[in-house]
Enzyme design. Structure first.
Site, short mmCIF file in Angstrom:
data_model
loop_
_atom_site.label_atom_id
_atom_site.label_comp_id
_atom_site.label_asym_id
_atom_site.label_seq_id
_atom_site.Cartn_x
_atom_site.Cartn_y
_atom_site.Cartn_z
N ASP A 55 39.14 38.39 30.93
CA ASP A 55 38.60 38.77 32.24
C ASP A 55 37.68 39.98 32.01
O ASP A 55 38.14 41.08 31.72
CB ASP A 55 39.76 39.11 33.18
CG ASP A 55 39.30 39.39 34.62
OD1 ASP A 55 38.17 39.89 34.78
OD2 ASP A 55 40.08 39.13 35.55
N LYS A 114 32.36 41.60 42.23
CA LYS A 114 32.31 43.00 41.83
C LYS A 114 30.89 43.37 41.37
O LYS A 114 29.98 43.33 42.16
CB LYS A 114 33.37 43.25 40.75
CG LYS A 114 34.75 42.63 41.08
CD LYS A 114 35.43 43.24 42.28
CE LYS A 114 36.63 42.45 42.79
NZ LYS A 114 37.72 42.24 41.85
N TYR A 140 45.20 41.98 36.56
CA TYR A 140 44.99 42.13 38.01
C TYR A 140 46.18 41.56 38.79
O TYR A 140 46.74 40.52 38.42
CB TYR A 140 43.70 41.37 38.35
CG TYR A 140 43.34 41.30 39.79
CD1 TYR A 140 42.96 42.45 40.48
CD2 TYR A 140 43.35 40.09 40.48
CE1 TYR A 140 42.61 42.39 41.81
CE2 TYR A 140 43.00 40.02 41.81
CZ TYR A 140 42.63 41.17 42.48
OH TYR A 140 42.28 41.10 43.80
N ARG A 166 29.46 19.09 45.87
CA ARG A 166 30.72 19.52 45.24
C ARG A 166 30.59 19.47 43.72
O ARG A 166 31.15 20.27 43.01
CB ARG A 166 31.92 18.67 45.69
CG ARG A 166 33.17 18.91 44.84
CD ARG A 166 34.49 18.55 45.52
NE ARG A 166 34.46 17.28 46.20
CZ ARG A 166 34.48 16.07 45.60
NH1 ARG A 166 34.56 15.98 44.29
NH2 ARG A 166 34.43 14.97 46.32
C1 LIG Z 1 38.88 41.37 41.84
C2 LIG Z 1 39.36 40.89 40.54
C3 LIG Z 1 39.79 39.57 40.35
C4 LIG Z 1 39.85 38.57 41.51
O1 LIG Z 1 38.60 38.27 42.00
P1 LIG Z 1 38.34 37.79 43.52
O2 LIG Z 1 36.88 37.55 43.55
O3 LIG Z 1 38.80 38.89 44.41
O4 LIG Z 1 39.15 36.56 43.71
C5 LIG Z 1 40.16 39.17 39.09
N1 LIG Z 1 40.15 40.03 38.05
C6 LIG Z 1 39.77 41.32 38.19
C7 LIG Z 1 39.76 42.21 37.01
C8 LIG Z 1 39.37 41.79 39.43
O5 LIG Z 1 39.01 43.08 39.56
#
Ligand SMILES: *Cc1c(COP(=O)(O)O)cnc(C)c1O
Length: 383
Positions: A173, A198, A101, A48
């Site tokens: 982000d 992504k 998001y 962890r």
């Molecule tokens: C998909 C996404 C998230 C969230 O990520 P997860 O891995 O699905 O929890 C946050 N910010 C952006 C810009 C995203 O495209």
């Protein structure tokens, strides 16, 4: 060294025991200590708190983002959550991009609001609007650029300057462009956040998250919350993401070049009402896109003439493009944000930030662009 060299080699070295060129998947809960006095000598005690496979990915991402260190999480949302838990207390205020998001918006309005944290959802495309939203108790500015799915940009350098004048951390982000095209920390931001789900994974294989900090102090605050709350990335996910990162620049360049061709085709198509892609000269923030990033990415959206009904017919008529949530992978995906990713954002708020009912989001994959275009053309014929 160049980015492509670093994406392959940073953070990893052949296994000292066997010479295995790929970092092993260290599937172990605990780590045997030499003696009580030499506790933690090798850096690991319990998975962890830290795991060698995950640590390799953290070192790689820290290097690619030019940060002090990186903390990986089970998902992108877990990464955003840990950032907010680390930096905000009850009674504090945060300025968040109004086009963030849908999951980020939900986390703010449905979870953190219960703990006495206040939010202003500001138009971060306008740095003055960010400055005006700052209050005495503001402790975090969170932007997302390009934003999902509107593609609206925030000027990272201008907002970082405002943030640092007020001694408020600025978290960006950076999921849509990745460190290959955009490095927020070099532009003055304090934290760069990713959904590694992504482009960093890039193969639709995992869900994961990352927070890269500009300083060790920030990284320690995030890492403390991670260990306290137990939100970690698994070794298998880290291993798959490590392999994905090695081809990041090649995938991003190819997918972005295809996105550009698709955007131009849609722009010229009589059945298309509007196309939004930062690489098009018609994109309202095209100059900013060129200034703060070295590529335009592979995400775009468009609206078909004939509104929601036509949009739905188009999505159902596509054969090669899969109707699915997620983005950034080698498989091309089409999404309808209003019914899928942004269903939890209320209608009035969606309208205000420009997520219209007919918006069709494309995540351009790595297939032959001629095939992707042919599929879009046959579907457009049928709406
Ligand atoms: C998909 C996404 C998230 C969230 O990520 P997860 O891995 O699905 O929890 C946050 N910010 C952006 C810009 C995203 O495209």
């Amino acid at each position: 060294m160049g980015f492509s060299t670093e994406q392959i080699h940073a953070g990893v070295e052949p296994d000292p025991v066997t010479g295995a060129i790929l970092t092993p998947i260290h599937q172990s809960t605990t780590y045997v200590q030499e003696s009580v006095d030499r506790y933690l000598e090798k850096g690991y005690s319990y998975s962890r708190s830290a795991n060698p496979t995950v640590r390799a990915l953290e070192h790689k991402l820290a290097k690619l983002e030019r940060g002090a260190d990186c903390c990986n999480f089970s998902t992108g949302m877990a990464a955003i959550n840990a950032t907010m838990v680390a930096l905000l207390n009850a009674g504090d205020h945060a300025v968040v991009s109004d086009v963030a998001y849908g999951g980020t918006y939900r986390l703010c309005t449905k979870v953190f609001s219960r703990f006495g944290v206040e939010f202003t959802f500001a138009d971060t495309a306008n740095p003055d609007a960010v400055a005006k939203s700052i209050k005495k108790n503001t402790r975090l500015i969170l932007t997302e650029t390009p934003a999902n799915p509107t593609m609206k940009l925030s000027d990272i350098a201008a907002i970082s300057k405002i943030a640092s004048e007020h001694r408020i951390p600025h978290a960006v982000d950076n999921t849509f462009l990745t460190p290959y095209y955009q490095r927020p920390l070099e532009l003055g931001a304090d934290l760069s956040i990713h959904s590694t789900t992504k482009y960093l994974d890039g193969h639709n294989a995992t869900v994961g998250g990352a927070v890269v900090s500009a300083t060790d102090d920030l990284d320690q605050q995030i890492r403390f919350v991670q260990n306290a709350t137990g939100n970690i990335m698994s070794p298998m996910v880290a291993w798959l993401t490590l392999q994905g990162c090695k081809t990041l620049s090649v995938r991003m360049d190819a997918q972005s070049a295809s996105a550009m061709r698709i955007a131009r085709m849609l722009d010229d198509h009589p059945k298309v009402a509007q196309v939004c892609y930062p690489g098009l000269e018609s994109f309202s923030q095209h100059a900013l896109a060129k200034r703060q990033a070295s590529g335009f990415g592979a995400m775009l959206w468009f609206e078909v003439k004939g509104g929601v009904a036509a949009g739905k017919r188009l999505m159902d008529a596509l054969e090669l493009w899969s109707l699915a949530e997620n983005l950034g992978s080698v498989e091309s995906l089409v999404t309808h944000p209003v019914t899928m990713t942004h269903a939890d954002v209320d209608k009035a708020e969606r309208k205000r930030v420009g997520i219209t009912d007919g918006l069709v989001r494309l995540s351009t994959g790595l297939e032959d662009v001629e095939d992707l275009i042919a599929d879009l053309e046959q579907a457009l014929e049928r709406v």
